[in-house]
Design an enzyme around this catalytic site. Structure first.
Site, mmCIF file in Angstrom:
data_model
loop_
_atom_site.group_PDB
_atom_site.id
_atom_site.type_symbol
_atom_site.label_atom_id
_atom_site.label_comp_id
_atom_site.label_asym_id
_atom_site.label_seq_id
_atom_site.Cartn_x
_atom_site.Cartn_y
_atom_site.Cartn_z
ATOM 1 N N GLN A 1 -33.087 -0.371 -9.163
ATOM 2 C CA GLN A 1 -32.637 0.333 -10.352
ATOM 3 C C GLN A 1 -31.212 0.865 -10.175
ATOM 4 O OE1 GLN A 1 -34.213 0.298 -13.071
ATOM 5 N NE2 GLN A 1 -36.415 0.298 -12.771
ATOM 6 N N CYS B 1 -37.566 -1.136 -20.012
ATOM 7 C CA CYS B 1 -36.148 -0.891 -20.270
ATOM 8 C C CYS B 1 -35.763 -1.327 -21.681
ATOM 9 C CB CYS B 1 -35.278 -1.628 -19.242
ATOM 10 S SG CYS B 1 -35.471 -3.421 -19.257
#
Length: 371
Positions: free
Chosen positions: A211, A330
């Site tokens: 990430q 996301c």
């Protein structure tokens, strides 16, 4: 946050630049609530905010300019280099490393790739910083022509940049708009970057996904562990597991945990992390969509790419015996489509995590329980 690049019009990647951060975050929550409005019974937890600047732990810099004056940043409309070494969303440690890297490019005579002319060698510089400040540098080249010069001058770069732990050459011979190729050539003895988040150390290999925002990633892992521990499942699968962040964080005595990921580099790093931590977690290279309903565990964690899970995997999960799903997304639009495709699973709790300040992107985590 103020950005001179944005004000000058040379980079507009941060589409929300100039908007007060509290308004940015409120807008993201409002958008997520609108997209997930069909599940009105779900409880919305307070959003997890990010530091609005210097939050990115990785820099994906296109190389332009000349050997003696290389640029690191993006390409303009004419496909020429625009230097963004002072980009304010990048971590301080990344920005501090750029002068040494550009000097190394000149010393090793690495000719920046000229896109219009299709000439040159060095395409991209990919730089990642760990929570303790160590760095991974990947030089994306068209060929091995400059490899001997790179090895010759590497000691001087390591002397100027002692935080550099992992360095590689990535080969991308094709003329196409992608960041990296399939072949990775190590330059240093160490081939993994240790990323410590709370009490778990993740080993990131070149090409493995991690990430972008370290602090928010840690928040996602904490939330998933809290929700999983609440239901205390005997078995958990982490689909699209990447370097194993979710799987390693939910591991517990007596709990069977398995991670599945298509990237071999990510799985190799996850296995190293599990072994170093003494955790009995199984990681496999495979297609997450190949899960069958009869093989499903008690709980499943999913963290798919922006396109979401897709109809096939949604149908499998909906018809499986898994009583709990933790869905980290996301893309709230594909998340909403996937939730609608799993009517047997009811969203109970939702939380927005602001992984990407200054842009319209964010993460949403949803706890689903079987009806």
């Amino acid at each position: 946050m103020h950005c001179g690049y944005f004000d000058a019009g040379v980079c507009r990647s941060c589409t929300l630049m100039g908007i007060p951060y509290d308004r940015q975050l409120a807008g993201k929550v409002a958008e997520a609530e609108q997209l997930l409005a069909p599940w009105a019974d779900a409880v919305w937890l307070p959003p997890v905010a990010s530091t609005p600047e210097a939050f990115r732990n990785k820099a994906k810099m296109v190389v332009g300019g000349t050997v003696d004056a290389p640029t690191l940043g993006i390409l303009d409309a004419d496909r020429r280099g625009v230097d963004l070494q002072g980009c304010g969303v990048l971590a301080d440690g990344l920005r501090d490393a750029f002068p040494a890297i550009t000097a190394f490019i000149s010393r090793a005579r690495l000719e920046p790739y000229d896109v219009p002319a299709r000439r040159g060698e060095l395409k991209n510089v990919l730089l990642t910083e760990s929570p303790d400040g160590r760095l991974m540098l990947r030089l994306v080249l068209r060929s091995t022509e400059s490899l001997a010069r790179i090895r010759k001058h590497l000691p001087s770069l390591l002397e100027e940049l002692p935080r550099l732990a992992v360095a590689t050459v990535n080969l991308l011979p094709e003329h196409k708009a992608v960041l990296e190729g399939d072949v990775e050539l190590p330059l240093t003895a160490d081939e993994t970057l240790a990323m410590r988040l709370d009490d778990v150390v993740l080993h990131l290999r070149p090409g493995g996904f991690f990430q972008t925002n370290t602090a928010i990633a840690a928040g996602l892992y904490r939330q998933a562990r809290e929700w999983i521990d609440e239901v205390s499942p005997a078995s958990v699968w982490d689909l699209y597991c990447g370097v194993g962040g979710f799987a390693l964080n939910v591991a517990a005595p007596g709990r069977q945990v398995r991670g599945i990921e298509v990237s071999e580099a990510a799985v190799e790093g996850a296995r190293i992390s599990a072994a170093d931590a003494g955790l009995d977690v199984i990681f496999e290279v495979g297609d997450a969509t190949a899960l069958t309903a009869d093989a499903a565990p008690d709980a499943v964690i999913v963290n798919p790419p922006r396109r979401g899970l897709g109809a096939e995997l949604c149908a499998t999960l909906d018809g499986s015996g898994a009583h709990t799903i933790v869905y980290s997304s996301c893309n709230a639009e594909s998340l909403a489509r996937d939730l609608a495709a799993m009517p047997s699973l009811r969203p109970e709790r939702v939380r927005v995590f602001d992984m990407f300040p200054q842009t319209g992107h964010y993460e949403v985590m949803v706890l689903l329980r079987r009806r």
